[in-house]
Every structure is written in structure tokens, then in C-alpha cells.
Design an enzyme around this catalytic site. Structure first.
Site, PDB file in Angstrom:
ATOM      1  N   TYR A   1       0.891  -0.919  -0.666  1.00 54.84           N
ATOM      2  CA  TYR A   1      -0.063   0.296  -0.096  1.00 54.84           C
ATOM      3  C   TYR A   1       0.690   1.495  -0.078  1.00 54.84           C
ATOM      4  O   TYR A   1       0.487   1.901  -0.619  1.00 54.84           O
ATOM      5  CB  TYR A   1      -0.773  -0.060   1.468  1.00 54.84           C
ATOM      6  CG  TYR A   1      -1.286   0.894   1.753  1.00 54.84           C
ATOM      7  CD1 TYR A   1      -2.516   1.445   0.543  1.00 54.84           C
ATOM      8  CD2 TYR A   1      -1.456   2.417   2.369  1.00 54.84           C
ATOM      9  CE1 TYR A   1      -3.822   2.299   0.933  1.00 54.84           C
ATOM     10  CE2 TYR A   1      -2.301   3.031   2.805  1.00 54.84           C
ATOM     11  CZ  TYR A   1      -3.006   3.240   1.754  1.00 54.84           C
ATOM     12  OH  TYR A   1      -3.927   4.668   1.639  1.00 54.84           O
TER      13      TYR A   1
ATOM     14  N   LYS B   1       1.314   4.297  -2.772  1.00 55.09           N
ATOM     15  CA  LYS B   1       0.820   5.572  -2.080  1.00 55.09           C
ATOM     16  C   LYS B   1       2.887   6.904  -2.335  1.00 55.09           C
ATOM     17  O   LYS B   1       2.302   7.617  -2.679  1.00 55.09           O
ATOM     18  CB  LYS B   1       0.345   5.872  -1.318  1.00 55.09           C
ATOM     19  CG  LYS B   1      -0.763   4.873  -0.591  1.00 55.09           C
ATOM     20  CD  LYS B   1      -1.838   6.644  -1.766  1.00 55.09           C
ATOM     21  CE  LYS B   1      -3.618   5.510  -1.203  1.00 55.09           C
ATOM     22  NZ  LYS B   1      -4.893   6.588  -3.000  1.00 55.09           N
TER      23      LYS B   1
END
Length: 268
Positions: free
Chosen positions: A145, A149
Site C-alpha cells: 500500500y 502511495k
């Protein structure tokens, strides 16, 4: 003159809150989502157009944006669609990792690329890209994740300097925890017995009690609106008390010290 914003992932959470806020400010809102036929709130509001868009579908992105730019002069693109893939790296399959990258990173890249000629031709426009607190700092069980990002942040910073010659801006909004059902609706969790204690400890941050302490999604939407309208050349907007505290720690103590502090928290 009425302005227009194009939003991905507008069916729930921050996307929906932002659509409602911009609508209340008199904007034309083009709200995209995977299943617009299931929407029961935004479809009742004037000046909101619902469109089907899955950001993992490259052909659909091109077709949808070509149709939109043929009918509208879009001023702001909010790249919001995304979800969380949480779990120790060993617990995640290649399919899960690929889907996370395709949604959270390639979706932003593809939508931005498809809109760039429109903004370049009109010599104006703004990309607002949603990242996360975990887009400027790492955290256990968030490796993939965070990879997406961090990548969106770097992509945005590079694109900003690439498009400035055409009068086009790129900004990043990095929220911390928000009072949404993200942890239930938009989170996929991997499990591995070797990391059971770590996963349980990290999961406390997604409990109902902890969620109640996070920033209201409407307040983050307000920061999105501020970024879209303040006329500043600012690149990053940190959204939420927890996000601001962590960002200030990283700036004041340095990234290395923050990493060591986090590692110390999870040394069992």
C-alpha cells in the site's frame, strides 16, 4: 463561470463527500464509480453527472475521458479511487499485489495521462491526487500500500514540474485516518501465522474506538476544496491531526529517527 471537477471513486467515503461539497459550492461535478446504477444519493442532485469508470480498465479510462472532454471543459481532476491492501508481505499473493498497484498507482497515471492533452490545450487545469500518511512514511503490514502511495507522491511531484510550462498544476492531498468505513469496505487483509501478533497489534488502529478519533471525512473534503481553490503553488496538503503530527515528526526528527521509533514499537 461554473467550474467542473472530475472525480474517481465517488461512490463512497472521501470521493462522495468531495462530490457533495463541490456541488454545494456551485460546481459541475462528474462523479465516476464502478457501479453508478447502485448510487442512491448523488444521482438525486442537479449538476452531478454519474459515469461508470473502473480505473483498472485502461480502455474504459480513455473512452470515458474522451467523451467527457468532448462535452465539458474540466478544471480539476481528483484522482481519489483506491483501496488498502494490508498484511505482511509474505501473506500477499502476486494477484493481490498487482491489483493494488493497478488500482492505486496505474489508475492515477492513466487518468492523468488521458486528461493531460485537455489541460495542455486550454493552458489551465489542476490534478489533485489522494495519497496517504503512508505515502510519506512506512508502517508494518502496509508495504505494498505504501509503495503505491509513495509512488503517487513521486509521480505527482515529477508531473508538476513537467506540466508547469503549460499552466497546469499538480497537488497531493495526504489524509491520515478518516471516520469512514474504509477499514471494512476498502481494505483487503492478508494473514500469515508468523506475523499474527504483529497483524493483531496493527489492527488495533482500525478498531471502532480508534476510528472515532480520526478526522471526519467532510473535513478532509474541505481540504480538497481548499487545494482546488486557494490559488497557491503548494504541492502537498497534509489532512488530519494524526497525519500532521506524524509529518511534523518526520520533518523535525528526520526520516531515519522516525523509522527507528516505529521499529521499536513492533519489536516483540
Amino acid at each position: 463561470m461554473q467550474k467542473t471537477i472530475f472525480i474517481t471513486g465517488a461512490s463512497t467515503g472521501l470521493g462522495k463527500a468531495t462530490a457533495k461539497l463541490f456541488h454545494s459550492k456551485g460546481w459541475q461535478v462528474i462523479a465516476t464509480m464502478r457501479n453508478p446504477e447502485k448510487e442512491t444519493e448523488l444521482n438525486l442532485l442537479e449538476n452531478i453527472v454519474l459515469l461508470k469508470l473502473d480505473v483498472t480498465n485502461a480502455d474504459q479510462i480513455i473512452e470515458t475521458i474522451q467523451n467527457v472532454t468532448a462535452d465539458y471543459s474540466v478544471d480539476v481532476v481528483l484522482n481519489n479511487a483506491g483501496y488498502g491492501l494490508i498484511g505482511a508481505l509474505e501473506s500477499l499473493t502476486d494477484e493481490q499485489i498487482f491489483r493494488q498497484i493497478e488500482t492505486n498507482l496505474l489508475g492515477v497515471i492513466r487518468v492523468s495521462k488521458a486528461f493531460t492533452p485537455h489541460f495542455r490545450d486550454k493552458k489551465n487545469g489542476l490534478f489533485l491526487n489522494i495519497t496517504s500518511t503512508f505515502g510519506f512514511m512506512g508502517f508494518p503490514t502496509c508495504s505494498v500500500y505504501s509503495a503505491t502511495k509513495f509512488a503517487v507522491d513521486g509521480f505527482s511531484e515529477s508531473l508538476a514540474s513537467e506540466l508547469v510550462q503549460f499552466g497546469v498544476q499538480v497537488k497531493v492531498i495526504a489524509p491520515g485516518g478518516m471516520q469512514t468505513d474504509f477499514a471494512v469496505r476498502s481494505m483487503e487483509v492478508g494473514q500469515h501465522e508468523a506475523y499474527a501478533k504483529l497483524t493483531a497489534e496493527v489492527s488495533k488502529g482500525y478498531s471502532a474506538e480508534q476510528l472515532a478519533n480520526y478526522t471526519k471525512v467532510e473535513d478532509v473534503a474541505q481540504i480538497v476544496y481548499e487545494a482546488a481553490t486557494d490559488g497557491k503553488k503548494q504541492l502537498r496538503y497534509i489532512a488530519g491531526n494524526d497525519a500532521n503530527a506524524l509529518y511534523k515528526e518526520r520533518i523535525s526528527t528526520g526520516a531515519e529517527a522516525q523509522v527507528e521509533n516505529i521499529k521499536a514499537m513492533f519489536t516483540f
